[in-house]
Design a protein around this motif. Structure first.
Motif, PDB file in Angstrom:
ATOM      1  N   GLY A  50     -26.840 -22.071  10.211  1.00  0.00           N
ATOM      2  CA  GLY A  50     -25.533 -21.654   9.714  1.00  0.00           C
ATOM      3  C   GLY A  50     -25.446 -20.160   9.477  1.00  0.00           C
ATOM      4  N   LEU A  51     -26.272 -19.381  10.215  1.00  0.00           N
ATOM      5  CA  LEU A  51     -26.217 -17.919  10.083  1.00  0.00           C
ATOM      6  C   LEU A  51     -24.822 -17.398  10.391  1.00  0.00           C
ATOM      7  CD1 LEU A  51     -29.484 -16.804  11.872  1.00  0.00           C
ATOM      8  CD2 LEU A  51     -28.866 -16.348   9.494  1.00  0.00           C
ATOM      9  N   GLY A  52     -24.482 -16.246   9.832  1.00  0.00           N
ATOM     10  CA  GLY A  52     -23.200 -15.623  10.149  1.00  0.00           C
ATOM     11  C   GLY A  52     -22.696 -14.827   8.965  1.00  0.00           C
ATOM     12  N   GLU A  53     -21.642 -14.087   9.217  1.00  0.00           N
ATOM     13  CA  GLU A  53     -21.044 -13.264   8.168  1.00  0.00           C
ATOM     14  C   GLU A  53     -20.691 -14.084   6.941  1.00  0.00           C
ATOM     15  OE1 GLU A  53     -18.483  -9.601   8.760  1.00  0.00           O
ATOM     16  OE2 GLU A  53     -17.769 -11.018  10.264  1.00  0.00           O
ATOM     17  N   ARG A  54     -20.676 -13.445   5.804  1.00  0.00           N
ATOM     18  CA  ARG A  54     -20.323 -14.109   4.535  1.00  0.00           C
ATOM     19  C   ARG A  54     -21.172 -15.372   4.335  1.00  0.00           C
ATOM     20  NH1 ARG A  54     -15.427 -13.733   7.141  1.00  0.00           N
ATOM     21  NH2 ARG A  54     -15.060 -15.930   6.733  1.00  0.00           N
TER      22      ARG A  54
ATOM     23  N   VAL B  40     -13.912 -25.895  18.570  1.00  0.00           N
ATOM     24  CA  VAL B  40     -13.668 -25.516  17.170  1.00  0.00           C
ATOM     25  C   VAL B  40     -14.759 -24.561  16.712  1.00  0.00           C
ATOM     26  CG1 VAL B  40     -12.277 -27.487  16.459  1.00  0.00           C
ATOM     27  CG2 VAL B  40     -14.772 -27.684  16.423  1.00  0.00           C
ATOM     28  N   HIS B  41     -14.352 -23.602  15.890  1.00  0.00           N
ATOM     29  CA  HIS B  41     -15.242 -22.539  15.424  1.00  0.00           C
ATOM     30  C   HIS B  41     -14.927 -22.357  13.940  1.00  0.00           C
ATOM     31  CE1 HIS B  41     -17.187 -18.431  15.956  1.00  0.00           C
ATOM     32  NE2 HIS B  41     -16.577 -18.309  14.805  1.00  0.00           N
ATOM     33  N   CYS B  42     -15.800 -22.887  13.054  1.00  0.00           N
ATOM     34  CA  CYS B  42     -15.471 -22.902  11.627  1.00  0.00           C
ATOM     35  C   CYS B  42     -16.448 -22.084  10.798  1.00  0.00           C
ATOM     36  CB  CYS B  42     -15.452 -24.342  11.125  1.00  0.00           C
ATOM     37  SG  CYS B  42     -14.240 -25.341  12.035  1.00  0.00           S
ATOM     38  N   HIS B  43     -15.965 -21.609   9.665  1.00  0.00           N
ATOM     39  CA  HIS B  43     -16.794 -20.839   8.741  1.00  0.00           C
ATOM     40  C   HIS B  43     -16.983 -21.600   7.435  1.00  0.00           C
ATOM     41  CE1 HIS B  43     -17.559 -17.096  10.917  1.00  0.00           C
ATOM     42  NE2 HIS B  43     -16.447 -17.405  11.573  1.00  0.00           N
ATOM     43  N   ASN B  44     -18.001 -21.182   6.698  1.00  0.00           N
ATOM     44  CA  ASN B  44     -18.489 -21.981   5.569  1.00  0.00           C
ATOM     45  C   ASN B  44     -18.110 -21.423   4.198  1.00  0.00           C
ATOM     46  OD1 ASN B  44     -19.957 -24.341   4.997  1.00  0.00           O
ATOM     47  ND2 ASN B  44     -21.725 -23.116   4.330  1.00  0.00           N
ATOM     48  N   ASP B  45     -17.033 -20.657   4.107  1.00  0.00           N
ATOM     49  CA  ASP B  45     -16.719 -19.982   2.845  1.00  0.00           C
ATOM     50  C   ASP B  45     -16.553 -20.919   1.663  1.00  0.00           C
ATOM     51  OD1 ASP B  45     -15.952 -16.850   3.540  1.00  0.00           O
ATOM     52  OD2 ASP B  45     -15.852 -18.232   5.209  1.00  0.00           O
ATOM     53  N   LEU B  46     -16.067 -22.127   1.930  1.00  0.00           N
ATOM     54  CA  LEU B  46     -15.964 -23.109   0.835  1.00  0.00           C
ATOM     55  C   LEU B  46     -17.001 -24.222   0.990  1.00  0.00           C
ATOM     56  CD1 LEU B  46     -12.100 -23.427   0.329  1.00  0.00           C
ATOM     57  CD2 LEU B  46     -13.745 -22.360  -1.215  1.00  0.00           C
ATOM     58  N   GLY B  47     -18.012 -23.983   1.834  1.00  0.00           N
ATOM     59  CA  GLY B  47     -19.075 -24.976   1.998  1.00  0.00           C
ATOM     60  C   GLY B  47     -18.657 -26.176   2.836  1.00  0.00           C
TER      61      GLY B  47
ATOM     62  N   ASP C 177     -11.231 -21.453  12.649  1.00  0.00           N
ATOM     63  CA  ASP C 177     -10.748 -21.307  11.282  1.00  0.00           C
ATOM     64  C   ASP C 177     -11.410 -20.032  10.749  1.00  0.00           C
ATOM     65  OD1 ASP C 177      -9.514 -21.889   8.845  1.00  0.00           O
ATOM     66  OD2 ASP C 177     -11.349 -22.803   8.084  1.00  0.00           O
ATOM     67  N   THR C 178     -10.845 -18.900  11.155  1.00  0.00           N
ATOM     68  CA  THR C 178     -11.488 -17.610  10.952  1.00  0.00           C
ATOM     69  C   THR C 178     -11.819 -17.316   9.489  1.00  0.00           C
ATOM     70  OG1 THR C 178     -10.337 -16.796  12.899  1.00  0.00           O
ATOM     71  CG2 THR C 178     -11.244 -15.128  11.422  1.00  0.00           C
ATOM     72  N   THR C 179     -10.907 -17.674   8.603  1.00  0.00           N
ATOM     73  CA  THR C 179     -11.160 -17.331   7.196  1.00  0.00           C
ATOM     74  C   THR C 179     -12.034 -18.341   6.465  1.00  0.00           C
ATOM     75  OG1 THR C 179      -9.154 -18.440   6.488  1.00  0.00           O
ATOM     76  CG2 THR C 179      -8.971 -16.093   6.962  1.00  0.00           C
ATOM     77  N   GLY C 180     -12.224 -19.536   7.053  1.00  0.00           N
ATOM     78  CA  GLY C 180     -13.110 -20.514   6.412  1.00  0.00           C
ATOM     79  C   GLY C 180     -12.544 -21.166   5.177  1.00  0.00           C
ATOM     80  N   TYR C 181     -11.222 -21.160   5.024  1.00  0.00           N
ATOM     81  CA  TYR C 181     -10.634 -21.706   3.800  1.00  0.00           C
ATOM     82  C   TYR C 181      -9.821 -22.978   4.024  1.00  0.00           C
ATOM     83  CZ  TYR C 181     -12.190 -17.702   1.169  1.00  0.00           C
ATOM     84  OH  TYR C 181     -12.978 -16.772   0.550  1.00  0.00           O
ATOM     85  N   SER C 182      -9.861 -23.559   5.226  1.00  0.00           N
ATOM     86  CA  SER C 182      -9.082 -24.781   5.459  1.00  0.00           C
ATOM     87  C   SER C 182      -9.716 -25.993   4.792  1.00  0.00           C
ATOM     88  CB  SER C 182      -8.989 -25.069   6.962  1.00  0.00           C
ATOM     89  OG  SER C 182      -8.195 -24.101   7.596  1.00  0.00           O
ATOM     90  N   LEU C 183      -8.907 -27.033   4.633  1.00  0.00           N
ATOM     91  CA  LEU C 183      -9.424 -28.345   4.236  1.00  0.00           C
ATOM     92  C   LEU C 183      -9.630 -29.149   5.520  1.00  0.00           C
ATOM     93  CD1 LEU C 183      -7.156 -29.344   1.195  1.00  0.00           C
ATOM     94  CD2 LEU C 183      -9.589 -28.780   1.124  1.00  0.00           C
ATOM     95  N   PRO C 184     -10.663 -30.000   5.578  1.00  0.00           N
ATOM     96  CA  PRO C 184     -10.961 -30.727   6.819  1.00  0.00           C
ATOM     97  C   PRO C 184      -9.778 -31.533   7.355  1.00  0.00           C
ATOM     98  CG  PRO C 184     -12.813 -30.900   5.330  1.00  0.00           C
ATOM     99  CD  PRO C 184     -11.715 -30.205   4.569  1.00  0.00           C
TER     100      PRO C 184
ATOM    101  N   ASN D  20     -21.541 -19.485   9.624  1.00  0.00           N
ATOM    102  CA  ASN D  20     -20.841 -20.378  10.546  1.00  0.00           C
ATOM    103  C   ASN D  20     -21.281 -21.818  10.302  1.00  0.00           C
ATOM    104  OD1 ASN D  20     -20.948 -17.636  11.878  1.00  0.00           O
ATOM    105  ND2 ASN D  20     -19.745 -18.708  13.408  1.00  0.00           N
ATOM    106  N   THR D  21     -20.734 -22.723  11.091  1.00  0.00           N
ATOM    107  CA  THR D  21     -21.197 -24.113  11.076  1.00  0.00           C
ATOM    108  C   THR D  21     -22.679 -24.146  11.455  1.00  0.00           C
ATOM    109  OG1 THR D  21     -19.014 -24.770  11.825  1.00  0.00           O
ATOM    110  CG2 THR D  21     -20.782 -26.395  12.070  1.00  0.00           C
ATOM    111  N   ALA D  22     -23.489 -24.906  10.718  1.00  0.00           N
ATOM    112  CA  ALA D  22     -24.909 -25.036  11.043  1.00  0.00           C
ATOM    113  C   ALA D  22     -25.075 -26.068  12.157  1.00  0.00           C
ATOM    114  CB  ALA D  22     -25.697 -25.459   9.811  1.00  0.00           C
ATOM    115  N   MET D  23     -25.734 -25.648  13.242  1.00  0.00           N
ATOM    116  CA  MET D  23     -25.906 -26.550  14.382  1.00  0.00           C
ATOM    117  C   MET D  23     -26.590 -27.846  13.969  1.00  0.00           C
ATOM    118  SD  MET D  23     -28.180 -26.220  17.830  1.00  0.00           S
ATOM    119  CE  MET D  23     -27.770 -24.543  18.222  1.00  0.00           C
ATOM    120  N   GLU D  24     -27.653 -27.729  13.172  1.00  0.00           N
ATOM    121  CA  GLU D  24     -28.431 -28.920  12.808  1.00  0.00           C
ATOM    122  C   GLU D  24     -27.581 -29.922  12.025  1.00  0.00           C
ATOM    123  OE1 GLU D  24     -29.105 -25.782  12.027  1.00  0.00           O
ATOM    124  OE2 GLU D  24     -29.255 -25.551   9.849  1.00  0.00           O
ATOM    125  N   GLU D  25     -26.637 -29.429  11.214  1.00  0.00           N
ATOM    126  CA  GLU D  25     -25.808 -30.343  10.432  1.00  0.00           C
ATOM    127  C   GLU D  25     -24.772 -31.033  11.311  1.00  0.00           C
ATOM    128  OE1 GLU D  25     -26.031 -27.748   6.261  1.00  0.00           O
ATOM    129  OE2 GLU D  25     -24.086 -28.174   7.153  1.00  0.00           O
TER     130      GLU D  25
END
Lengths: 510, 510
Positions: B232-236, B202-209, B171-178, B239-244
């Motif tokens: 959860g390091l990564g651009e913007r 799956v490879h998700c970004h955290n733009d909407l938390g 989910d490259t832009t990080g704007y999807s709903l689960p 990324n998904t935080a491994m620990e979470e």
């Protein structure tokens, strides 16, 4: 038109329960003003019976909010709690009492030691009692995330029949999965008679990093109120972050059939204000309000993104109030310019306070060429911190480096207007300075955290220091200080924490 | 037995793309060793064609990992990228090439200017080409979160037929709903012929938390690999935080039919290490690894919680490696004790390095009574930073305070072994010191961030300073320094950033 989702902010109640995040009444009012600028629907202002400070905060925020927001006081399902909340809300234009009880097997049987029938009885009694004072009564079903579906439905139906206008379904432990939590809300929507007459509210925690997703799952399945805090402040991993859940609703309004009335352009400012007051910073990769939230690693990439993608998919940073700092003032700016700019930032000062601010501003402008909004806000917080000070800093003198023995000489003025000087040495200048302060202010404490953040860019930026000290009884106090000199900031921050500790212990002795 | 979910760590590739988080090869190896201690299944070590540094990192991590983890090199769907990745992975025991292409209308039509057929053709060609080098080929369908369902299924089916062993749905832009993202994975599971022969990632970004919730929605619907980063390091917004995501799977293993083989007790240490190396701190209310993640505001409440609730609902802090700092060493501890403790922390030093560390340790132990594990780790990072230094700090001398004019005298040693001294004054001691350094090291830069964190508790704690400087070309360099004296830490941190900038520009001139 999509459904309106009410935003219920609990920064001042649940958020304040973060270790070290406690705020005094004046600080709570500053946050409350920002909440009104954000245009939140509901402000949970405190838990009136818990302390005189909480009572006073609820009372004053109720006066401040007027018609602009509903103000809520929290209670247990206990008459004396409700009496006290009603008293604090006496002058509110839109008062709401928030009462409730644990509804999971663990809460009923282990914590409260009551049967299911007794639980419903108490819940109904509390709501009915609160209805004698106010029309708007919210019921929380504590630990609803782990309650039996059918029993939960029964409790909710009973409290709605008793007059609850809002029913809050919290995921108290923060361990649910979004789809399961959504199913729970859906079940209630389909199985509680009369639920269409109440507002269903969700209150989620972030222990597994999913508070925002949990809240949106609630909204999709019928909730029309979301409880949240600025920056996701709150106990443990915090509550749902307002900025995330609101932007989630904004990006997916059609799918969720939802919108809010939040003024999202106030998000960055609200985030900074909450950090500055509580001393709890947000990480750079925090969604929406982190410093990197909109930073693409390459400028070309960013350019491409902005050109090609719909605004629906990419948040325009300006939409949440992010952007370059504006240079506003220099040493040549006058009283009127400062007053005007502070008003734009939301601060209205009397003449005396403005004069003091102007002196502090000039002092900074002499050292720094350009004074930014963030600098002004930092000065405002600094001046507010001095208002209730027992000890104030007269002077501090440091020599340190490598290979040298760091040494500090500190002069403080106490409440009796006496000036006292002490010196000491240490592992570093901060350590030496703290030890010198301790020789004067003899209050037992343990420094549990020390951090510095630069307020603006550039090497001449104001440094804002946060310290947390722990009193022998385990209570944590946060102190902040801002100055161009980091050692001076540290001295101010440490004194701020000690003053809070001293004031708090004095209040408890009363 | 539940499904095994492979953990694919991309801290060293996607995480490193955070502004200012770039790491050199030595630093990447330190992180890679920690990833092996965490027992991750897959390490994405870099993008070999992007720079000689990335190539070298992939090569050396491939050697390091041996049989313990699959090592991945990223490529575009381009032959020369794949050639270079294959070369970097030549000595890997478990090599994987990760290639792919954009599959959304926006990526195909606006960015790549290709038709749907051409997209599939290129995807298949890249996978087939990579298969000539390695058996294990992962395909990423960039911007899959916004691709047409049927077309996405067609691409995935084609690459699996071409031999892709893993298919990554980002989910490259990080704007999807689960729930929407979960539906997308479900659709692929049901409509792609042969998908049972591949691993779905799956490879998700955290733009909407919501990165963690998105990833778990993927797992619930059929994914058996999750891509993530430490903290959860990564651009913007990252990324998904491994620990979470790992703790989410652990808490909900039965519902998700899933487990991982991660050694969760390494989480806190991994988090601190990643913060220390990248200079990106986590906020106190960060889930799982934040300082407050397990802090209940009242001790009594916590006691009640631990007594009554199942471990399934509450994470035992020890499970993620949290707990009180252990006092390990004092000034009376010898070489052997230090060596032993460092080995337990995962550091194996040669004699010369150990001798240097022992000197630094004694120096610290003289100032501080108790040396904690965190202090040792900080000293280790400090000694590593000195290895590639162009300028080193000989001495620094400060006088400052209020009302005084902060003044600094700095002596540096350059690569030619010359010793140079300069002094300057400023708004504070750090400003004065930076200006004095600038008189010697004449490298244009802008200080964009300055922050301090105390490494351990107490006023005599080591202070770790992070600075970020921006070069005129916009590139950001992070520097860190640790010392009991905050001004000395700051000088070390600034020199560390300048040394990195100088080394990097010299490498590019080659």
């Amino acid at each position: 038109m999509t459904r309106k989702i009410a935003i219920f902010d609990t920064t001042l109640r649940d958020g304040e329960q973060s270790p070290g995040a406690s705020m005094n009444t004046e600080e709570k009012l500053v946050v409350a003003r920002q909440l009104l600028r954000l245009n939140v629907d509901v402000i949970e202002a405190g838990f009136p019976i818990s302390s005189p400070g909480d009572f006073e905060s609820v009372r004053r925020i109720a006066e401040l909010a007027g018609d602009d927001a509903t103000v809520v006081g929290l209670t247990r399902a206990v008459e004396k709690d409700i009496d006290r909340a009603a008293e604090a809300l006496k002058y509110a234009k839109r008062p709401r009492i928030h009462t409730g009880i644990g509804v999971s097997p663990s809460h009923m049987h282990d914590k409260l030691r009551i049967t299911e029938d007794q639980c419903i009885e108490r819940a109904v009694a509390a709501v009915s009692y609160a209805k004698k004072y106010v029309e708007d009564v919210q019921f929380y079903a504590e630990d609803a995330g782990r309650a039996d579906y059918a029993f939960l439905a029964k409790v909710i139906q009973a409290v709605i029949e008793a007059g609850a206008t809002v029913v809050n379904i919290p995921d108290t432990t923060g361990y649910s999965l979004p789809d399961e939590f959504g199913q729970r809300i859906k079940y209630l929507m389909e199985n509680v008679r009369g639920i269409e007459n109440a507002t269903v509210s969700v209150h989620c925690h972030n222990d597994l990093g999913m508070a925002t997703a949990l809240s949106l799952a609630g909204v999709r399945n019928g909730a029309t109120q979301v409880e949240c805090t600025i920056n996701g402040l709150g106990e443990r991993a915090g509550n749902t972050a307002m900025e995330e859940v609101v932007m989630g609703i904004r990006m997916h309004g059609d799918e969720l059939d939802a919108h809010t009335d939040i003024n999202t352009r106030e998000f960055i400012k609200a985030s900074r204000l909450a950090s500055s007051i509580t001393g709890i910073n947000v990480q750079v990769n925090k969604a929406i309000v982190g410093a990197n939230a909109f930073a693409h690693s390459s400028g070309i990439h960013q350019d491409g993104v902005l050109k090609k993608r719909d605004t629906y998919e990419i948040i325009d940073p300006a939409e949440v109030g992010a952007g370059q700092s504006q240079i506003v003032l220099t040493a040549r700016s006058g009283h009127a310019a400062l007053k005007h700019r502070l008003e734009e930032l939301g601060y209205e000062l009397d003449k005396e306070h403005l004069d003091r601010m102007y002196d502090a501003f000039l002092d900074l402008a002499d050292k720094k060429k350009e004074v930014y909004d963030e600098d002004l806000e930092s000065l405002m917080h600094e001046s507010r911190r001095n208002e209730t000070a027992v000890y104030t800093l007269e002077s501090v003198q440091i020599s340190c480096g490598f290979p040298l023995t760091p040494t500090a000489t500190v002069t403080l003025r106490n409440a009796a207007d006496q000036v006292v000087t002490a010196c000491d040495f240490g592992t570093g200048p901060i350590d030496a300075m703290y030890k010198a302060v301790n020789k004067i202010v003899q209050v037992e404490n343990d420094l549990s955290e020390f951090s510095v953040q630069s307020v603006t860019r550039g090497i001449d930026a104001l440094g804002e220091v946060t310290v947390r000290v722990t009193a022998p009884d385990g209570e944590v106090y946060t102190g902040r200080g801002a100055d161009g000199d980091i050692v001076v900031s540290s001295a101010k921050a440490y004194l701020n924490a000690l003053n809070r500790l001293i004031n708090d212990k004095a209040e408890h002795r009363k």
